[in-house]
Design an enzyme around this catalytic site. Structure first.
Site, PDB file in Angstrom:
ATOM      1  N   ALA A 562       0.654  -1.094  -0.110  1.00  0.00           N
ATOM      2  CA  ALA A 562       0.022  -0.028   0.054  1.00  0.00           C
ATOM      3  C   ALA A 562       0.842   1.425  -0.188  1.00  0.00           C
ATOM      4  CB  ALA A 562      -0.940  -0.115   1.231  1.00  0.00           C
ATOM      5  N   TYR A 563       1.870   1.041   0.992  1.00  0.00           N
ATOM      6  CA  TYR A 563       2.743   2.505   0.748  1.00  0.00           C
ATOM      7  C   TYR A 563       3.510   2.659  -0.274  1.00  0.00           C
ATOM      8  CZ  TYR A 563       6.465   5.399   2.827  1.00  0.00           C
ATOM      9  OH  TYR A 563       7.279   6.378   2.949  1.00  0.00           O
ATOM     10  N   SER A 564       4.132   1.378  -1.010  1.00  0.00           N
ATOM     11  CA  SER A 564       4.854   1.834  -2.240  1.00  0.00           C
ATOM     12  C   SER A 564       3.723   2.252  -3.252  1.00  0.00           C
ATOM     13  CB  SER A 564       5.546   0.608  -2.485  1.00  0.00           C
ATOM     14  OG  SER A 564       6.313  -0.069  -1.633  1.00  0.00           O
TER      15      SER A 564
END
Ligand code: ZN
Length: 666
Positions: A562-564
């Protein structure tokens, strides 16, 4: 009028410095605490002290307030020691230019490191009393600045004070006092009134001089009170703040126009108070506001008359006319350049008071002074008619030789002087470091964070902390409105807010967790960008945006889907913004930091466990990059700030790593 003298405090003053000087500092601070007496460095005080010089000879020394010191916070080193014998001889000269006077004052000090003595130094010297106090008391100026001000002042004070007609501060005023004071004073004289300027008191002790100042100003207040002209605030008590406000787009446009004229970014501050609204809507505002400032001290800081009524076109027309007039040859035939022609005040029926400055400090000072001026004008009106200095005198003060020297001496302004930046996620880590780097470069900074601590991160006029959930669109709209009303516009935006959830593999990642990350790290930035665009477009030096990307964009890690993905999408969003907004002179660049460990999430425990996981020492883990160097929040912030500066003026849509070199990215 409150007498703030506290005998206990006066008795307990530090004995490190001369007792007479310590008492001088003490009572000067008492004067400075009362804003109806002096404002922002206005007023001055002195004490005459007999002391031995290095040759063992006794000398009479005048310790007078030095320039750059404020009475409220003055210390002993804020006083300039000048030889009395020389000052008294100077007072007898027929002529002395202001520049010569400044030279004589400076070359007859007994301490090379002392600040420059006040331009009213000779005046202090020739008053034959140990302590001399001088203020620009609102109550006194309210009375002198009326059509029959002289008669009124005489009726207030009888023969307790010597009255001096208006002359511009400087040598000519000292000379006039040297003539009139000995002639008109007597054993019962306790003060001296300078018409359209202020008041002096004096005495043999600090307390006597201070008490007399308070008594004299109290007499002026009593007079105003008897004539129903003291409490003018009742006249605006009925005013409502719920009426339609000035549109923020107009403020931002005005700022752009002014910045263009000034060839530098300026700050515009709105003060929409009951007082300013009532004054702007006063039936006679057109005449009472256009008479001129209350004392010469205010002319210098406020520059000319307030503009009336907010209409952008009118403002630009008047402003241009003013510019032309200012560059014409003044009355005495000498060509002088007006170094700083920016008018500082706008009164608007919807917006109240708007003040302008090359920094927020300047705009604040002007606002403070004008708040007092509005009351002084209303009191004068109540007394039958406010009357300021004749326009020629205002002109003289504005072109004043001493004032010009002061302006010339001002060094180069900081890099982001007059500019406004917005930083998200600003209470700790990289965001806070960005706030620091921008403040250090002279920008006004609006800092957002979900944590309420942001509001009290700094207590200074160029900082505004707002608690804000960046995913809440309504709050963001309010944030931009507050930014424009507080500082006038927006020039720089640092998109830093984001979350880094714990590692989670794709097969275990709930959609709602993914959406939460997307919401904060991606969607919120779209909202901010879109809402900030109209203001960034008006930035004098072009709008600048710095996006905090991540090493994860070019080199993602397992467990951080999700972050990437959010950071990659954000980077793509920035590239599209660069394509769309290049024509608006807005540039947007992305930084990809990696391994910045001095942030809140990296506690010593977390650091240790991660280092252990890779079989490294904490030190080796922190510097695990090609250069073997540690990357701090400050390093990232400095690069972000520089990307808003001239070095990157021709760069947009770039992505720059700040990671010490990463073998997966190279
Ligand atoms: Zn003065």
């Amino acid at each position: 009028m409150q007498n703030r003298w506290n005998e206990q405090e006066a008795q307990n003053l530090s004995s490190d410095i001369n007792k007479d000087l310590a008492l001088r500092v003490y009572s000067s601070r008492l004067l400075g605490q009362d804003k109806s007496l002096v404002l922002h460095g206005g007023g001055n005080t002195s004490v005459k002290i007999e002391q031995k010089n290095i040759l063992g000879e006794m000398e009479n020394i005048l310790y007078v307030k030095g320039s750059g010191w404020d009475l409220e916070t003055i210390e002993a080193q804020g006083y300039a020691p000048v030889q009395m014998s020389h000052l008294l001889k100077l007072a007898q000269l027929k002529e002395l230019t202001d520049a010569q006077m400044v030279n004589e004052l400076k070359t007859h000090m007994t301490l090379a490191s002392a600040p420059g003595p006040s331009v009213e130094t000779i005046l202090h010297a020739l008053l034959p009393y140990k302590y001399v106090d001088h203020t620009h008391a609102d109550a006194v100026v309210s009375i002198t600045n009326t059509q029959d001000g002289l008669e009124r002042i005489k009726s207030v004070y009888g023969d307790k004070v010597v009255i001096i007609p208006y002359v511009m501060p400087g040598f000519d005023l000292s000379r006039l006092c040297a003539e009139i004071f000995p002639r008109d004073s007597h054993s019962g004289t306790i003060g001296m009134v300078l018409m359209n300027h202020g008041i002096f008191s004096f005495g043999e002790t600090a307390k006597q001089s201070y008490d007399r100042m308070i008594d004299l100003v109290a007499m002026a207040e009593d007079y105003l009170s008897e004539h129903q002209a003291l409490e003018v605030s009742s006249s605006y008590a009925e005013t409502s703040l719920d009426t339609e406000n000035l549109d923020i787009n107009q403020i931002a446009q005005l700022r752009q126009e002014l910045s263009k004229k000034m060839q530098q970014s300026v700050v515009v501050q709105q003060q929409r108070t009951k007082q300013s609204l009532a004054f702007a809507n006063h039936p006679q505002v057109a005449s009472i506001s256009q008479q001129g400032p209350a004392t010469p001290d205010h002319v210098i800081r406020t520059k000319q008359l307030p503009m009336l009524g907010f209409n952008l076109d009118d403002y630009i027309t008047s402003y241009t006319k003013y510019f032309e007039q200012a560059s014409q040859t003044p009355h005495d035939g000498q060509t002088k350049t007006m170094l700083d022609p920016l008018p500082r005040i706008i009164l608007d029926t919807k917006g109240g008071l708007l003040t302008l400055g090359k920094s927020i400090k300047e705009a604040n000072i002007v606002a403070d002074i004008y708040q007092h001026t509005m009351d002084i004008i209303l009191r004068g009106t109540q007394l039958g008619g406010f009357q300021a200095l004749p326009s020629q005198d205002i002109f003289d003060v504005e072109y004043w030789e001493l004032e010009q020297t002061k302006l010339k001496k001002t060094g180069s302004a900081p890099q982001f002087s007059g500019e406004v930046a917005l930083v998200t996620g600003a209470v700790t880590g990289i965001g806070k470091a960005c706030v620091d780097s921008l403040l250090a470069r002279g920008a006004c900074v609006v800092a957002l964070d979900i944590l309420p601590e942001i509001k009290t991160l700094y207590d200074r006029p160029d900082f505004l902390g707002i608690t804000c959930d960046v995913t809440d669109e309504d709050t963001l709209t309010q944030v931009l409105e507050t930014t424009v009303r507080t500082f006038g516009g927006l020039d720089m935006l640092i998109l830093n807010a984001g979350i880094f959830p714990g590692g989670c593999r794709i097969e275990d990642l709930p959609l709602k967790d993914w959406q939460k990350v997307m919401n904060i790290n991606l969607d919120a930035n779209l909202s901010i960008l879109s809402k900030a665009h109209p203001y960034l477009k008006l930035a004098h030096n072009g709008g600048r945006i710095v996006v905090m990307g991540s090493k994860n964009v070019p080199a993602p890690g397992p467990g951080a889907a999700a972050y990437s993905a959010a950071k990659a999408a954000l980077t793509q969003l920035a590239r599209v913004a660069a394509l769309e907004w290049g024509k608006d002179n807005i540039r947007i660049n992305t930084l990809h930091p990696n391994a910045v460990f001095d942030t809140a999430i990296w506690t010593p425990e977390v650091l240790e466990s991660r280092a252990k996981h890779y079989g490294m020492s904490v030190e080796a883990y922190k510097t695990n990059n090609l250069l073997g160097t540690e990357i701090t929040s400050h390093d990232v912030a400095e690069l972000a700030a520089e990307m808003c500066g001239p070095l990157f003026a021709k760069t947009t849509a770039s992505q720059l790593p700040i990671d010490g070199g990463n073998d997966r990215v190279v």
